[in-house]
Scaffold this active site. Sequence first.
Site, PDB file in Angstrom:
ATOM      1  NE  ARG A  14      13.027  59.576   7.547  1.00  0.00           N
ATOM      2  CZ  ARG A  14      11.922  59.880   6.874  1.00  0.00           C
ATOM      3  NH1 ARG A  14      10.855  60.373   7.509  1.00  0.00           N
ATOM      4  NH2 ARG A  14      11.842  59.644   5.581  1.00  0.00           N
ATOM      5  CG  ASP A  15       9.025  57.076   6.692  1.00  0.00           C
ATOM      6  OD1 ASP A  15       8.227  57.442   7.566  1.00  0.00           O
ATOM      7  OD2 ASP A  15       8.747  57.102   5.490  1.00  0.00           O
ATOM      8  CG  HIS A 210       9.263  57.402   0.622  1.00  0.00           C
ATOM      9  ND1 HIS A 210      10.294  57.293   1.515  1.00  0.00           N
ATOM     10  CD2 HIS A 210       8.120  57.328   1.361  1.00  0.00           C
ATOM     11  CE1 HIS A 210       9.804  57.158   2.739  1.00  0.00           C
ATOM     12  NE2 HIS A 210       8.484  57.181   2.667  1.00  0.00           N
ATOM     13  CG  HIS A 212       4.100  55.612   3.203  1.00  0.00           C
ATOM     14  ND1 HIS A 212       4.434  55.383   4.509  1.00  0.00           N
ATOM     15  CD2 HIS A 212       4.909  56.621   2.776  1.00  0.00           C
ATOM     16  CE1 HIS A 212       5.390  56.218   4.872  1.00  0.00           C
ATOM     17  NE2 HIS A 212       5.701  56.974   3.831  1.00  0.00           N
ATOM     18  CB  CYS A 243       3.939  60.511   7.277  1.00  0.00           C
ATOM     19  SG  CYS A 243       4.047  62.285   7.670  1.00  0.00           S
ATOM     20  CG  ASN A 252       8.140  53.499   4.814  1.00  0.00           C
ATOM     21  OD1 ASN A 252       8.211  54.481   4.087  1.00  0.00           O
ATOM     22  ND2 ASN A 252       8.194  53.596   6.128  1.00  0.00           N
TER      23      ASN A 252
END
Length: 303
Positions: A14-15, A210, A212, A243, A252
């Site tokens: 996803r990310d 979470h 980055h 993002c 990430n």
Amino acid sequence: MSGTRLQIHEVGLRDGLQMEHETVPTEIKLRWLTALATTGIDIIQVGSFVHPTRVPQMADTDAMFRQLTASVQLPAGVILSGLVLNEKGLERGLACGVQMFCMGVSASETHSTKNTGMTIADATERIIATARQALNAKCTVQVSVQSAFGCGFEGPVPEERVLGIVRRYLDAGLTNISLADTAGHAAPDAVERMFTAVRALDASVELACHFHNTYGMALANCVAAHRAGVTSFESSVAGLGGCPFTKVAGGNACTEDLVHMVQRMGMRADIRLEGIIAVAQEVAGHFHREMSGMVYRTGSIAR
């Protein structure tokens, strides 16, 4: 880090993939997912329920969930999560078998507007209502505060603003809470301070993080978070990600690097690191470029 069991939440599909210009075919995503599921990773985020014109890489999320729940045999205990932004996303997720819903509010007005088209206040009301609907449907729910450690557009984000959103979550009975470093601005001292402050609001809160790696501090921030009581870590195979609605996008925290680190520190020996490395190598081959992760290139240090 203490001996508390860490939970690994893989978000690369996803990310990670939402930042790629190329749309990865569904069958390749499913191959990567099933391979990752055999390694002992706890949670895998399949995709996000967003409009396909906004994030075309996620257009097959519903179809992937349906195929996974209907015909793919995954190891027992692996949880499949999905990201939703609103009630429509929740409706889609409920219809195709999502087990765990992730949703959040940005602590940056600029990022919130770019990401969701809503102010912080409006987004908070809407996400809390959506989260309550998911809980009423007997689903697991994780709520997050995005841009919790700074914003690429606005710079520093007031810690009290972050804690204010957390208080709203707790007041609504939402106790699985993630702080997300969307812009990659976090540093270990701020991470430990913020998670300690969240735990002080409610000792029973389940904490997730979470990070980055925009400025190279993701793994250091993971260590700081765990020291403050965080037990769930979101990461991306090969360090994929970023993002698309922040100013400077960075990948990430890298799953294989994170797992290698915690295993060197005496935890999660049950995870099959070589299997994650193999997927990272396949990801690199698919995109025909070197990825940001380290361990998939160097190999692991023998334990």
